[in-house]
Scaffold this motif. Sequence first.
Motif, mmCIF file in Angstrom:
data_model
loop_
_atom_site.group_PDB
_atom_site.id
_atom_site.type_symbol
_atom_site.label_atom_id
_atom_site.label_comp_id
_atom_site.label_asym_id
_atom_site.label_seq_id
_atom_site.Cartn_x
_atom_site.Cartn_y
_atom_site.Cartn_z
ATOM 1 N N PRO A 189 0.806 -1.219 0.000
ATOM 2 C CA PRO A 189 0.000 0.000 0.000
ATOM 3 C C PRO A 189 0.837 1.266 0.000
ATOM 4 O O PRO A 189 0.305 2.368 -0.124
ATOM 5 N N GLY A 190 2.137 1.131 0.121
ATOM 6 C CA GLY A 190 3.017 2.291 0.152
ATOM 7 C C GLY A 190 4.391 1.941 -0.375
ATOM 8 O O GLY A 190 4.658 0.801 -0.759
ATOM 9 N N PRO A 191 5.295 2.905 -0.395
ATOM 10 C CA PRO A 191 6.620 2.676 -0.976
ATOM 11 C C PRO A 191 7.469 1.742 -0.122
ATOM 12 O O PRO A 191 7.329 1.686 1.097
ATOM 13 N N LEU A 192 8.343 1.013 -0.789
ATOM 14 C CA LEU A 192 9.328 0.162 -0.131
ATOM 15 C C LEU A 192 10.710 0.526 -0.649
ATOM 16 O O LEU A 192 10.872 0.868 -1.825
ATOM 17 N N ALA A 193 11.688 0.442 0.208
ATOM 18 C CA ALA A 193 13.061 0.688 -0.209
ATOM 19 C C ALA A 193 13.585 -0.525 -0.972
ATOM 20 O O ALA A 193 13.148 -1.659 -0.756
ATOM 21 N N ALA A 194 14.538 -0.271 -1.858
ATOM 22 C CA ALA A 194 15.091 -1.358 -2.669
ATOM 23 C C ALA A 194 15.706 -2.453 -1.806
ATOM 24 O O ALA A 194 15.546 -3.643 -2.094
ATOM 25 N N ASP A 195 16.389 -2.063 -0.722
ATOM 26 C CA ASP A 195 17.009 -3.086 0.122
ATOM 27 C C ASP A 195 15.959 -3.910 0.856
ATOM 28 O O ASP A 195 16.166 -5.099 1.119
ATOM 29 N N GLU A 196 14.799 -3.318 1.146
ATOM 30 C CA GLU A 196 13.716 -4.078 1.774
ATOM 31 C C GLU A 196 13.145 -5.108 0.798
ATOM 32 O O GLU A 196 12.902 -6.268 1.175
ATOM 33 N N MET A 197 12.941 -4.689 -0.435
ATOM 34 C CA MET A 197 12.430 -5.632 -1.429
ATOM 35 C C MET A 197 13.429 -6.750 -1.688
ATOM 36 O O MET A 197 13.050 -7.919 -1.834
ATOM 37 N N LEU A 198 14.694 -6.421 -1.731
ATOM 38 C CA LEU A 198 15.711 -7.453 -1.943
ATOM 39 C C LEU A 198 15.707 -8.458 -0.801
ATOM 40 O O LEU A 198 15.768 -9.678 -1.023
ATOM 41 N N ARG A 199 15.606 -7.975 0.440
ATOM 42 C CA ARG A 199 15.608 -8.885 1.586
ATOM 43 C C ARG A 199 14.360 -9.759 1.605
ATOM 44 O O ARG A 199 14.415 -10.938 1.965
ATOM 45 N N ILE A 200 13.228 -9.198 1.190
ATOM 46 C CA ILE A 200 12.003 -10.001 1.108
ATOM 47 C C ILE A 200 12.175 -11.081 0.037
ATOM 48 O O ILE A 200 11.820 -12.248 0.247
ATOM 49 N N ALA A 201 12.727 -10.704 -1.129
ATOM 50 C CA ALA A 201 12.958 -11.687 -2.195
ATOM 51 C C ALA A 201 13.905 -12.784 -1.728
ATOM 52 O O ALA A 201 13.713 -13.971 -2.041
ATOM 53 N N GLN A 202 14.905 -12.413 -0.965
ATOM 54 C CA GLN A 202 15.842 -13.421 -0.443
ATOM 55 C C GLN A 202 15.156 -14.350 0.541
ATOM 56 O O GLN A 202 15.426 -15.562 0.572
ATOM 57 N N GLU A 203 14.238 -13.816 1.331
ATOM 58 C CA GLU A 203 13.521 -14.638 2.303
ATOM 59 C C GLU A 203 12.537 -15.584 1.606
ATOM 60 O O GLU A 203 12.394 -16.748 1.994
ATOM 61 N N LEU A 204 11.881 -15.099 0.555
ATOM 62 C CA LEU A 204 10.893 -15.919 -0.136
ATOM 63 C C LEU A 204 11.546 -16.984 -1.019
ATOM 64 O O LEU A 204 10.936 -18.009 -1.313
ATOM 65 N N ARG A 205 12.745 -16.710 -1.499
ATOM 66 C CA ARG A 205 13.570 -17.699 -2.213
ATOM 67 C C ARG A 205 12.954 -18.222 -3.500
ATOM 68 O O ARG A 205 13.228 -19.345 -3.908
ATOM 69 N N GLN A 206 12.128 -17.417 -4.126
ATOM 70 C CA GLN A 206 11.714 -17.734 -5.481
ATOM 71 C C GLN A 206 12.774 -17.207 -6.451
ATOM 72 O O GLN A 206 13.579 -16.345 -6.113
ATOM 73 N N PHE A 207 12.773 -17.746 -7.655
ATOM 74 C CA PHE A 207 13.737 -17.245 -8.639
ATOM 75 C C PHE A 207 13.512 -15.752 -8.857
ATOM 76 O O PHE A 207 14.459 -14.989 -9.024
ATOM 77 N N GLU A 208 12.235 -15.333 -8.846
ATOM 78 C CA GLU A 208 11.900 -13.920 -8.955
ATOM 79 C C GLU A 208 10.691 -13.607 -8.088
ATOM 80 O O GLU A 208 9.802 -14.449 -7.916
ATOM 81 N N THR A 209 10.661 -12.382 -7.554
ATOM 82 C CA THR A 209 9.529 -11.852 -6.794
ATOM 83 C C THR A 209 9.154 -10.519 -7.413
ATOM 84 O O THR A 209 10.022 -9.689 -7.687
ATOM 85 N N ILE A 210 7.861 -10.304 -7.642
ATOM 86 C CA ILE A 210 7.411 -9.038 -8.211
ATOM 87 C C ILE A 210 6.632 -8.264 -7.156
ATOM 88 O O ILE A 210 5.780 -8.815 -6.450
ATOM 89 N N PHE A 211 6.944 -6.981 -7.018
ATOM 90 C CA PHE A 211 6.302 -6.087 -6.053
ATOM 91 C C PHE A 211 5.394 -5.127 -6.821
ATOM 92 O O PHE A 211 5.824 -4.488 -7.784
ATOM 93 N N LEU A 212 4.151 -5.012 -6.370
ATOM 94 C CA LEU A 212 3.165 -4.164 -7.023
ATOM 95 C C LEU A 212 2.866 -2.942 -6.166
ATOM 96 O O LEU A 212 2.685 -3.047 -4.946
ATOM 97 N N PHE A 213 2.763 -1.771 -6.818
ATOM 98 C CA PHE A 213 2.461 -0.496 -6.165
ATOM 99 C C PHE A 213 1.405 0.225 -6.994
ATOM 100 O O PHE A 213 1.267 -0.003 -8.191
ATOM 101 N N HIS A 214 0.663 1.128 -6.332
ATOM 102 C CA HIS A 214 -0.344 1.941 -7.029
ATOM 103 C C HIS A 214 -1.275 1.052 -7.842
ATOM 104 O O HIS A 214 -1.546 1.302 -9.025
ATOM 105 N N VAL A 215 -1.762 0.005 -7.206
ATOM 106 C CA VAL A 215 -2.651 -0.934 -7.890
ATOM 107 C C VAL A 215 -3.976 -0.241 -8.201
ATOM 108 O O VAL A 215 -4.598 0.350 -7.326
ATOM 109 N N GLY A 216 -4.372 -0.308 -9.455
ATOM 110 C CA GLY A 216 -5.628 0.297 -9.874
ATOM 111 C C GLY A 216 -6.527 -0.707 -10.559
ATOM 112 O O GLY A 216 -6.275 -1.918 -10.542
ATOM 113 N N GLU A 217 -7.560 -0.200 -11.192
ATOM 114 C CA GLU A 217 -8.535 -1.085 -11.825
ATOM 115 C C GLU A 217 -7.979 -1.775 -13.058
ATOM 116 O O GLU A 217 -8.484 -2.814 -13.471
ATOM 117 N N ASP A 218 -6.933 -1.196 -13.649
ATOM 118 C CA ASP A 218 -6.436 -1.744 -14.906
ATOM 119 C C ASP A 218 -4.937 -1.998 -14.905
ATOM 120 O O ASP A 218 -4.342 -2.220 -15.964
#
Length: 299
Positions: free
Chosen positions: A35-64
Motif C-alpha cells: 500500500p506504500g513505498p518500499l526501499a530497494a534493500d527491503e524488497m531485496l531482503r524479502i525476495a531473499q527470504e521468499l527464495r523464489q527465482f523472482e519476486t514481483i512487487f506491485l504499487f499503485h494498484v488500480g482497476e487496470d
Amino acid sequence: MDGLGSGIGQLSLHHVDVFTDRPMAGNGLAVVASPGPLAADEMLRIAQELRQFETIFLFHVGEDGAEARIFTPEEELDFAGHPVLGAAAVLHAQSRPTADRHVWTIRVAGRPLRVTTVARDHGIIGAEMDQGPATVSPPLPQGVARRFAAALGLRVEQVREDLPSQVVSTGLPYLLLPVTSEGLAASHVAVADLPSMLSEIGAAFVYVLDPDRPEGRTWDNRGVTEDVATGSAAGPAAAYLVRHGLRPADEFFHVHQGRFVGRPSRIDVRNAADGSISVGGLVAPFSSGSIEMAAVRPG
C-alpha cells in the motif's frame, strides 16, 4: 483494492505457479502488493527470504494495472516475463474474479507492458503479454560462440553450427546458443567469469536452445539456480526461431523448459506479422497470505 496491500504494516503475498495448469508445477512466483513505498534493500531482503527465482512487487494498484519492480535474490531486474504474467493473473483473480477477460498494464522500469488475462476453470488464469518487437544483434563470430559453448561445458559437436549464436532482447538481452538435444542435457555453467563474458557482448544471461523441439535452459550467472521457465527468454527465442525459418511467423507455438529441474513448463509464443512478440501461458494459484512489515523493519 480488497486483498491487495490492505492493512497497515502488512503486504499481501500471493504464490502462483506460471506456465502450468496445476499448482506445484511450472515456475513458482511470489507476488507482493504494497500500500506504500518500499526501499530497494527491503524488497531485496524479502525476495531473499521468499527464495523464489523472482519476486514481483506491485504499487499503485488500480482497476487496470499497477507499477511493478522485480527482484531475484541477487538483484533487481528491469524486465522479466513470468513475474509480469503472474502479477496480471493475481490482479484478475483478486479484483475481477467474475470477468472472463481483461487487459492490464503492468509498468516495469518505466516500460508499460500490456497483458491480457482470461479466466479458466478451477481458478486458473490464462495470461498473454505483448513484449513488443525483438532486437536482434549480429551473429557472434564462430570462435566467440565456441568460447561460450565451452563456458557451458559443451563439446563442439553438441553445438548447432548450422545456426548462429546471437544476442536477442525483448527487454532483457539473452545470448541464444543453439545446441543439439544432447547439448541441452549436458549444458551447465562451467566457469566463474560468465557474467563478464556476457557483458562483453551486451547480454545479461545465456539461453541454451534446442531449436528442434524447441526447448531451452538458463541459470543465474553463477550457475547456482536453474530457472524453470523464462518468459523474458521465450520471446527472444520465438523471434530467433522465426527469423531463421524454423517456425512460422504469426502462429502460436510452444517453447518448453523446466524438464531438467522436474517442473516441465510450456510457454506459448508468437512472432506476429508486425514483428511484435507475444508470450503467455496458464497461471495456477497456490497460496496467499501477508508479510508483516515489522519483521522487515525491526524497530
